[in-house]
Design a protein around this motif. Sequence first.
Motif, short mmCIF file in Angstrom:
data_model
loop_
_atom_site.label_atom_id
_atom_site.label_comp_id
_atom_site.label_asym_id
_atom_site.label_seq_id
_atom_site.Cartn_x
_atom_site.Cartn_y
_atom_site.Cartn_z
N TYR A 1 0.96 -11.79 -5.43
CA TYR A 1 0.96 -10.75 -6.47
C TYR A 1 1.32 -11.32 -7.84
CZ TYR A 1 0.23 -7.45 -2.70
OH TYR A 1 -0.32 -6.78 -1.64
N PRO B 1 5.64 3.98 -13.27
CA PRO B 1 6.90 3.28 -13.58
C PRO B 1 7.13 2.01 -12.75
CG PRO B 1 7.30 5.06 -12.03
CD PRO B 1 5.81 4.99 -12.22
N HIS C 1 2.90 -3.67 -0.84
CA HIS C 1 1.77 -2.76 -1.02
C HIS C 1 0.85 -2.75 0.21
CE1 HIS C 1 -1.94 -1.20 -2.67
NE2 HIS C 1 -2.47 -2.38 -2.87
N HIS C 2 0.53 -3.92 0.72
CA HIS C 2 -0.43 -4.02 1.83
C HIS C 2 0.18 -3.66 3.18
CE1 HIS C 2 1.79 -7.75 1.35
NE2 HIS C 2 1.68 -7.90 2.66
N VAL D 1 6.72 5.30 -7.39
CA VAL D 1 5.70 4.79 -8.30
C VAL D 1 4.33 5.33 -7.88
CG1 VAL D 1 7.02 2.70 -8.76
CG2 VAL D 1 5.36 2.71 -6.90
N ASN D 2 3.27 4.90 -8.56
CA ASN D 2 1.92 5.27 -8.15
C ASN D 2 1.54 4.55 -6.86
OD1 ASN D 2 0.32 6.82 -10.42
ND2 ASN D 2 1.64 5.34 -11.45
N MET E 1 1.98 -0.81 3.63
CA MET E 1 2.04 0.65 3.75
C MET E 1 0.90 1.18 4.60
SD MET E 1 3.01 1.91 -0.10
CE MET E 1 2.85 3.64 0.29
N GLN F 1 7.74 3.69 -1.74
CA GLN F 1 7.76 2.25 -1.46
C GLN F 1 8.51 2.02 -0.15
OE1 GLN F 1 9.63 1.03 -5.09
NE2 GLN F 1 7.82 0.11 -5.94
N PHE F 2 8.02 1.59 0.94
CA PHE F 2 6.65 1.22 1.20
C PHE F 2 6.20 1.90 2.48
CE2 PHE F 2 8.33 -2.21 -1.45
CZ PHE F 2 7.36 -2.29 -2.43
N CYS G 1 -2.53 2.16 1.61
CA CYS G 1 -2.23 2.34 0.20
C CYS G 1 -3.31 1.69 -0.64
CB CYS G 1 -0.87 1.75 -0.16
SG CYS G 1 -0.46 2.09 -1.87
N LEU G 2 -3.88 2.47 -1.55
CA LEU G 2 -4.97 1.96 -2.38
C LEU G 2 -4.59 1.89 -3.86
CD1 LEU G 2 -8.24 3.52 -0.89
CD2 LEU G 2 -7.31 1.23 -0.61
N GLU G 3 -3.30 1.84 -4.15
CA GLU G 3 -2.93 1.56 -5.54
C GLU G 3 -1.78 0.58 -5.48
OE1 GLU G 3 -3.53 0.95 -8.87
OE2 GLU G 3 -4.44 2.93 -8.74
N TYR G 4 -1.90 -0.49 -6.26
CA TYR G 4 -0.89 -1.54 -6.19
C TYR G 4 0.49 -0.99 -6.54
CZ TYR G 4 1.80 -5.67 -7.10
OH TYR G 4 2.80 -6.60 -7.09
N CYS G 5 1.46 -1.20 -5.65
CA CYS G 5 2.75 -0.56 -5.81
C CYS G 5 3.92 -1.52 -5.59
CB CYS G 5 2.86 0.61 -4.83
SG CYS G 5 2.65 0.08 -3.13
N GLY G 6 3.63 -2.83 -5.55
CA GLY G 6 4.72 -3.78 -5.37
C GLY G 6 4.48 -4.70 -4.19
N VAL G 7 5.52 -5.47 -3.87
CA VAL G 7 5.34 -6.63 -3.00
C VAL G 7 4.89 -6.28 -1.58
CG1 VAL G 7 7.77 -6.75 -2.34
CG2 VAL G 7 6.39 -8.84 -2.34
N TRP H 1 -4.81 -6.69 -2.31
CA TRP H 1 -4.07 -6.78 -1.06
C TRP H 1 -3.84 -8.26 -0.75
CZ3 TRP H 1 -4.04 -3.61 3.92
CH2 TRP H 1 -3.74 -2.27 3.63
#
Lengths: 494, 172
Positions: A54, A123, B161-162, B112-113, B164, B87-88, B153-159, A440
Amino acid sequence: MGNILTVWIDTSRKRSVVFPLSLTGVVLLLMMFFGVLMLLEQGNVIELGAGMFYKLLTIHGTGMIGIAALAGTAVMWYFLNQYLDLKLGIFIMNIVFFLIGVTMVLIGIFSYDFAGGWTFLYPLPAISGGMWGQTAAALYLGGMLIIGTGFLLLYLEFSRAIIKEYGSFAKSLGWPQILGIVKGYGPAPAIAAGTMVCIVNITALITGAAILAMSLINLYIPSFTIDPLLAKNMIYAFGHIFANSIIYMGVIAVYELLPRYTGRPWKGSKALLIAWNMSTLFTVIIYPHHLLMDFVMPKWMLILGQVLSYANGLPVLVVTAYGALLLVYRSGIKWDIASSFLYLSMFGWVIGVVPAIVDATIVINHVMHNTKWVPGHFHMYMGLGACAMIIGFMFYLTKVEGGRQDNRLDRLSLWVFIVAFLGLTGSFLFSGKVSAPRRWAVHFQEWVPADIIGALFGTLVTLAFLAFVIRFINYASNIGRMKSNVDPRIEKHG
Amino acid sequence: MYQQAAWVITLLLSAFVIFIFLFVLMKSGRRVEYSKVQAKGYFLRSIWLVILLVGFSTASYYTLKDLPFERAEGKGAPLDVYVEAVQFGFEVSEEKLQVGDYVAFHVTSSDVNHGFGLYDENMNIVAQTQAMPEYTNTVYYQFEKPGTYTILCLEYCGVAHHVMSKEITVTK
Ligand code: HEM
Ligand SMILES: [Cu+2]
Ligand SMILES: [Cu+2]
């Protein structure tokens, strides 16, 4: 006195693009390498870990857009100097701001683990889920703010010079000709394009600066919150416009050089001017196509997002690329590496429009949004469109201003670049078709083969680009120093 | 399936674009007067413009009829399912559904998103929407086949993300 391909501007202006373009070569190369690393990670070939993936994603997106935009300003700067009285100091200042901002971004990412993506979607920078802290986000957002400020000042300088020379943006966009008040051709295509870029990017950069500043405040004062939907609108307005402006800056090289290569004029006709007015408007207002899956958005905005995205294809399909095809058709053009790249860039732009328009269709977006289809389409017009313009310009410079002659390696790397970039983007589109999400770090087994194929093509692209960079750097120091290309009318003392 | 349609349309149109650019490339050699090329070229351009306008309008007309965020008339009252992303992971109010259920997924997020991507058994996306803090997006989907569906999860949301994901089982 030079030849028909020479652009007659002051030699100090010619030399001023050498550093930013050399930097572009090196940074693009490094970012491409990072791109290959990401694919190898997704393809289970190497093991970097999700955190590193990332971070690479963040630096690749930021770095690619940033450096391609910097190269775009170099193209715009180079050619507009023929028409406008521009201040060299501001061009250089933007590069300095860029370097400072990039340093902060790099420290934020690699020393402090920021990995919020180049879209820094609010955020997320403040709520990382444990990976990075305040300092990391502040360095990244602050760096972006500085980079944006530099660009903003440069576009203000372009705007000042355009308005001084032409009277107003309305005139430099050819309204008197469009409305029939003035007969004949309007401003040169480069001027119409330059005006469009100033308008859209000043809009984008002010919006971007506002959301960056608000996000920074939110980092330190969490009670200062932003409406997440507003933030998303502002970020995509900024990101969409700024990323799109790259190709609109790069195309100036095509407008200026293809006529020189074909010996045919490319003028500010009514159709061309109308097209640039359409592009100005559409580029600013179609960004909601990034929010097609935000169903809380007003319905009319989403529908307009689709319809106007279709319409936004018209200027390039009907005017710019079409015009380039007419210019080349039965022209007896002398093909060299530079002119091949410029022609390629028109092809890359048009072919990139296809999957973009498909994806702007709400029902398709519903099952393709945020899959790898999206990077698939923008790598097409970024790599085969925008980058081809930039590389074409670099080859033009080292040939006409640097004394380089095309050799077999140049021709080989040109073809490798074309075929491999098509392969790379094809592999992305295929992944998108089978629902592999974008961004991903880890892919399921069924998505892996496309990643490995992508990594192979990506490696070939990177190698071809390495060859371009070496050729550029070898000859770059001659640029602006060749006696034969000094215009006696401009430089009396030279 | 829209994915298949998108792929085929893209391949066909890309082939057309490649053909045009190769054609002009082949014909770039012998020079003729530009005014002759222009006369013919501008005529063809107006036809090209009409083709594009007709194509875009037709596509808009048909594709805008079937919008995923609008409740289909005649399917009766949907079954409400509430989804909250964090998250997450995902919290889902109803994890067991039945074939034939016409479901309204009300999707939101508490941090987050995120993205709500509904995958069928063959790992194809069948529906999605954004999961946003402070907002609730509603997406409608009618389950026609039994099996295990997965939300990714289809919006990047942090480390992570994949990582979720959440399974939903749909029975006969
Ligand atoms: C060798 C060439 C390249 C390779 C191998 C490559 C590879 C990649 C990969 C693997 C991703 C992430 C895809 C995913 O979401 O799973 C990506 C994203 C991206 N690339 Fe490239 N890329 C290349 C060239 C370029 C160029 C030339 C540009 C623009 C000038 C560019 C701009 C971007 C951007 C803006 C993103 C999105 C980052 C994000 O999702 O936040 N790339 N690229
Ligand atoms: Cu966009
Ligand atoms: Cu996520």
